[in-house]
Write a protein that holds these residues in place. Structure first.
Motif, PDB file in Angstrom:
ATOM      1  N   ALA A   9      70.290  25.596  87.007  1.00 42.54           N
ATOM      2  CA  ALA A   9      69.923  24.615  85.987  1.00 42.54           C
ATOM      3  C   ALA A   9      68.996  25.269  84.952  1.00 42.54           C
ATOM      4  O   ALA A   9      68.849  24.772  83.841  1.00 42.54           O
ATOM      5  CB  ALA A   9      69.253  23.401  86.616  1.00 42.54           C
ATOM      6  N   GLY A  71      71.117  27.305  70.348  1.00 40.16           N
ATOM      7  CA  GLY A  71      70.999  26.824  71.728  1.00 40.16           C
ATOM      8  C   GLY A  71      70.661  25.349  71.796  1.00 40.16           C
ATOM      9  O   GLY A  71      70.660  24.632  70.779  1.00 40.16           O
ATOM     10  N   GLY A  72      70.354  24.910  73.000  1.00 38.88           N
ATOM     11  CA  GLY A  72      70.086  23.496  73.242  1.00 38.88           C
ATOM     12  C   GLY A  72      68.858  22.999  72.507  1.00 38.88           C
ATOM     13  O   GLY A  72      68.846  21.892  71.954  1.00 38.88           O
ATOM     14  N   SER A  73      67.811  23.796  72.487  1.00 37.05           N
ATOM     15  CA  SER A  73      66.565  23.355  71.850  1.00 37.05           C
ATOM     16  C   SER A  73      66.784  23.117  70.358  1.00 37.05           C
ATOM     17  O   SER A  73      66.351  22.101  69.810  1.00 37.05           O
ATOM     18  CB  SER A  73      65.456  24.390  72.062  1.00 37.05           C
ATOM     19  N   ASP A  76      68.928  19.955  69.800  1.00 34.23           N
ATOM     20  CA  ASP A  76      68.133  18.732  69.989  1.00 34.23           C
ATOM     21  C   ASP A  76      67.209  18.498  68.797  1.00 34.23           C
ATOM     22  O   ASP A  76      67.110  17.383  68.275  1.00 34.23           O
ATOM     23  CB  ASP A  76      67.290  18.836  71.267  1.00 34.23           C
ATOM     24  N   HIS A 102      64.331  16.324  78.436  1.00 34.05           N
ATOM     25  CA  HIS A 102      63.871  17.717  78.339  1.00 34.05           C
ATOM     26  C   HIS A 102      62.798  17.793  77.254  1.00 34.05           C
ATOM     27  O   HIS A 102      62.817  16.999  76.306  1.00 34.05           O
ATOM     28  CB  HIS A 102      65.068  18.586  77.945  1.00 34.05           C
ATOM     29  N   MET A 149      69.530  11.728  77.459  1.00 33.13           N
ATOM     30  CA  MET A 149      70.244  12.880  78.007  1.00 33.13           C
ATOM     31  C   MET A 149      71.423  12.461  78.888  1.00 33.13           C
ATOM     32  O   MET A 149      71.392  11.395  79.506  1.00 33.13           O
ATOM     33  CB  MET A 149      69.283  13.795  78.771  1.00 33.13           C
ATOM     34  N   ASN A 153      67.808  17.594  83.821  1.00 36.18           N
ATOM     35  CA  ASN A 153      67.774  18.995  84.231  1.00 36.18           C
ATOM     36  C   ASN A 153      66.997  19.246  85.522  1.00 36.18           C
ATOM     37  O   ASN A 153      67.194  20.255  86.174  1.00 36.18           O
ATOM     38  CB  ASN A 153      67.222  19.867  83.105  1.00 36.18           C
ATOM     39  N   ASP A 178      71.636  14.735  74.787  1.00 38.35           N
ATOM     40  CA  ASP A 178      71.439  16.122  75.199  1.00 38.35           C
ATOM     41  C   ASP A 178      72.331  16.315  76.423  1.00 38.35           C
ATOM     42  O   ASP A 178      71.995  15.865  77.517  1.00 38.35           O
ATOM     43  CB  ASP A 178      69.957  16.334  75.535  1.00 38.35           C
ATOM     44  N   VAL A 180      73.279  19.166  77.684  1.00 39.36           N
ATOM     45  CA  VAL A 180      73.167  20.562  78.102  1.00 39.36           C
ATOM     46  C   VAL A 180      73.483  20.746  79.592  1.00 39.36           C
ATOM     47  O   VAL A 180      74.208  21.662  79.970  1.00 39.36           O
ATOM     48  CB  VAL A 180      71.768  21.108  77.749  1.00 39.36           C
ATOM     49  N   GLN A 181      72.959  19.882  80.441  1.00 38.65           N
ATOM     50  CA  GLN A 181      73.194  20.047  81.881  1.00 38.65           C
ATOM     51  C   GLN A 181      74.559  19.527  82.311  1.00 38.65           C
ATOM     52  O   GLN A 181      75.137  20.024  83.275  1.00 38.65           O
ATOM     53  CB  GLN A 181      72.113  19.303  82.683  1.00 38.65           C
ATOM     54  N   THR A 201      74.626  23.993  75.251  1.00 43.28           N
ATOM     55  CA  THR A 201      74.214  25.391  75.155  1.00 43.28           C
ATOM     56  C   THR A 201      74.997  26.234  76.150  1.00 43.28           C
ATOM     57  O   THR A 201      75.254  25.798  77.284  1.00 43.28           O
ATOM     58  CB  THR A 201      72.686  25.542  75.350  1.00 43.28           C
ATOM     59  N   HIS A 203      74.476  29.074  77.833  1.00 45.66           N
ATOM     60  CA  HIS A 203      73.967  29.779  79.024  1.00 45.66           C
ATOM     61  C   HIS A 203      73.831  28.896  80.259  1.00 45.66           C
ATOM     62  O   HIS A 203      73.527  29.385  81.344  1.00 45.66           O
ATOM     63  CB  HIS A 203      72.648  30.497  78.711  1.00 45.66           C
ATOM     64  N   LYS A 204      74.066  27.589  80.108  1.00 46.08           N
ATOM     65  CA  LYS A 204      74.035  26.721  81.286  1.00 46.08           C
ATOM     66  C   LYS A 204      75.407  26.628  81.957  1.00 46.08           C
ATOM     67  O   LYS A 204      75.541  26.024  83.012  1.00 46.08           O
ATOM     68  CB  LYS A 204      73.523  25.322  80.917  1.00 46.08           C
TER      69      LYS A 204
HETATM   70  C1  LIG Z   1      68.141  24.207  79.156  1.00 45.20           C
HETATM   71  C2  LIG Z   1      68.050  22.879  78.511  1.00 45.20           C
HETATM   72  C3  LIG Z   1      67.744  22.745  77.144  1.00 45.20           C
HETATM   73  C4  LIG Z   1      67.368  23.926  76.288  1.00 45.20           C
HETATM   74  O1  LIG Z   1      68.461  24.738  75.986  1.00 45.20           O
HETATM   75  P1  LIG Z   1      68.186  26.211  75.392  1.00 45.20           P
HETATM   76  O2  LIG Z   1      69.543  26.722  75.087  1.00 45.20           O
HETATM   77  O3  LIG Z   1      67.509  26.968  76.492  1.00 45.20           O
HETATM   78  O4  LIG Z   1      67.340  26.044  74.196  1.00 45.20           O
HETATM   79  C5  LIG Z   1      67.722  21.483  76.590  1.00 45.20           C
HETATM   80  N1  LIG Z   1      68.002  20.396  77.327  1.00 45.20           N
HETATM   81  C6  LIG Z   1      68.306  20.470  78.634  1.00 45.20           C
HETATM   82  C7  LIG Z   1      68.612  19.241  79.395  1.00 45.20           C
HETATM   83  C8  LIG Z   1      68.323  21.713  79.274  1.00 45.20           C
HETATM   84  O5  LIG Z   1      68.595  21.782  80.578  1.00 45.20           O
END
Ligand SMILES: *Cc1c(COP(=O)(O)O)cnc(C)c1O
Length: 393
Positions: A9, A71-73, A76, A102, A149, A153, A178, A180-181, A201, A203-204
């Motif tokens: 995660a 990326g995710g940040s 968002d 997050h 979300m 996460n 969001d 991402v997860q 993002t 890398h998850k």
């Molecule tokens: C990892 C994560 C992010 C941030 O993503 P990055 O690519 O690392 O900036 C945002 N929201 C959630 C829920 C995450 O798990």
């Protein structure tokens, strides 16, 4: 020593297939996609193909609704600040989110509060799930955006996104999630789910770090966050991370294709782990047992510190986490665990195990062999544990 990586995660290993796909763009096809010569246009074609792929995989109408980011940040930040800036001008200065987002969302909302926006932070209750009717009740005339979300996460709980999306659509309020997860782990369709903006993002889900995307439904116009060149149709400046973008699309394709079989495998592993660790005295599972990501386990063990547990597990070759990568290193208990009603002293003793497809049943065996002994050891010199035991008598 056995090495067990169970912090997926936080980030995942880059898949070899994904790296192979990226390699030409890290080596021979180095041209700038905005240029006019051959190796530039090859790079541009690769970016546009990736955009098509991502659009299809999330059920978007059109590739033009996908914007690549860092990326995710960033996604968002862009979604929330961009919508706030666009609609704030029209008197819409209210945002609805949840208490356990997050930090990329929560800190963005805090920053907007300083600029005069009002933010409602919804409760997530003991099971870690937002109630759609709470969203409905919180919507006002001045609400610009709801941001909730898709899956948490830390505790992995999956939110009723389609229902929340419907409420927002009916109320004509924009809805950002969001994801991402959740991306690559649960079926996501931006149209069925009534999503206006979505963050993801790479890398998850076994893609490269530093590359993400924001889906923006056609007709929605968040203000620009990164000013500069004309990339991403003039809405997000910066020379494209071509290899990253190609890797993101390939990783997402693989994740979506293998979702069902992975879900089955990981759910089985996760349930065996949870049942095994719940045998530890005064332990508890955090978040709903079933409405959670297949690979997520988050538990508390009373009387110990999460940090000490992680250090001992690291010595045994297990890479796990106590919450989010962003809060580890600080002594504050996780805002997520506090949001589901855990008292501070219990929230401190948490362990998050997050599996990916790379993990095996043998990893589960090893964790089950290791954790109970470590918990016993740490409790053997814990004043807090002594107190808990003496109060039992
Ligand atoms: C990892 C994560 C992010 C941030 O993503 P990055 O690519 O690392 O900036 C945002 N929201 C959630 C829920 C995450 O798990």
């Amino acid at each position: 020593m056995r090495k067990v990586y169970v912090d997926n995660a936080a980030t995942t290993a880059l898949s070899e297939k994904v790296l192979d796909k990226m390699m030409p763009y890290l080596t021979t096809v180095y041209g700038n996609p905005s240029s006019l010569y051959q190796i530039g246009s090859e790079a541009k074609d690769a970016v546009e193909e990736a955009r098509e792929t991502v659009a299809k995989l999330i059920g978007a109408d059109n590739a033009s609704e996908i914007y690549f980011t860092s990326g995710g940040s960033e996604s968002d930040n862009w979604a929330i600040k961009g919508v706030a800036a666009a609609l704030g001008k029209k008197g819409k200065n209210h945002i609805i989110t949840s208490k356990f987002e997050h930090h990329a969302v929560l800190h963005t909302c805090k920053a907007l509060e300083k600029q005069g926006f009002e933010v409602t932070y919804l409760d997530v209750y003991e099971n870690g799930i937002v109630k759609p009717e709470d969203v409905k009740n919180a919507i006002r005339e001045t609400t610009a955006l709801v941001t909730i979300m898709y899956a948490n996460n830390e505790i992995g709980t999956i939110q009723p996104i389609a229902e929340i999306g419907k409420i927002c659509r009916d109320a004509k309020v924009l809805f950002h999630t969001d994801a991402v997860q959740a991306m690559g782990n649960v079926p996501i369709n931006v149209k069925d789910d009534n999503i206006d903006l979505l963050s993801l993002t790479a890398h998850k889900f076994h893609g490269p770090k530093g590359c993400g995307a924001l889906y923006v439904r056609r007709g929605v116009r968040p203000e620009i966050l990164i000013d500069g060149g004309a990339q991403e149709k003039g809405r997000r400046a910066g020379t494209e991370n071509v290899a990253g973008i190609v890797g993101l699309a390939e990783a997402l394709k693989i994740a979506v294709e293998t979702m069902e079989e992975r879900k089955e495998k990981l759910t089985k592993m996760r349930n065996r782990l949870v049942d095994g660790l719940l045998k530890i005295e005064r332990s508890r599972l955090n978040g709903d047992r079933d409405l959670r990501l297949a690979g997520n386990m988050n538990m508390c063990f009373e009387g110990i510190e999460g940090e000490s547990l992680l250090l001992k597990l690291d010595l045994a070759g297990i890479s796990a986490s106590s919450g989010s990568a962003c809060t580890s290193g600080s002594l504050d208990p996780s805002h997520v665990l506090l949001s589901i009603g855990l008292p501070h002293e219990i929230a401190h003793g948490s362990l998050r195990i997050s599996f990916s497809d790379d993990n095996t049943e043998e990893d589960v065996d090893y964790i089950l062999e290791t954790v109970p002994g470590v918990v016993d050891y740490l409790r053997s010199f814990s004043p807090l544990w002594d107190k808990i035991k003496s109060e039992e008598k």
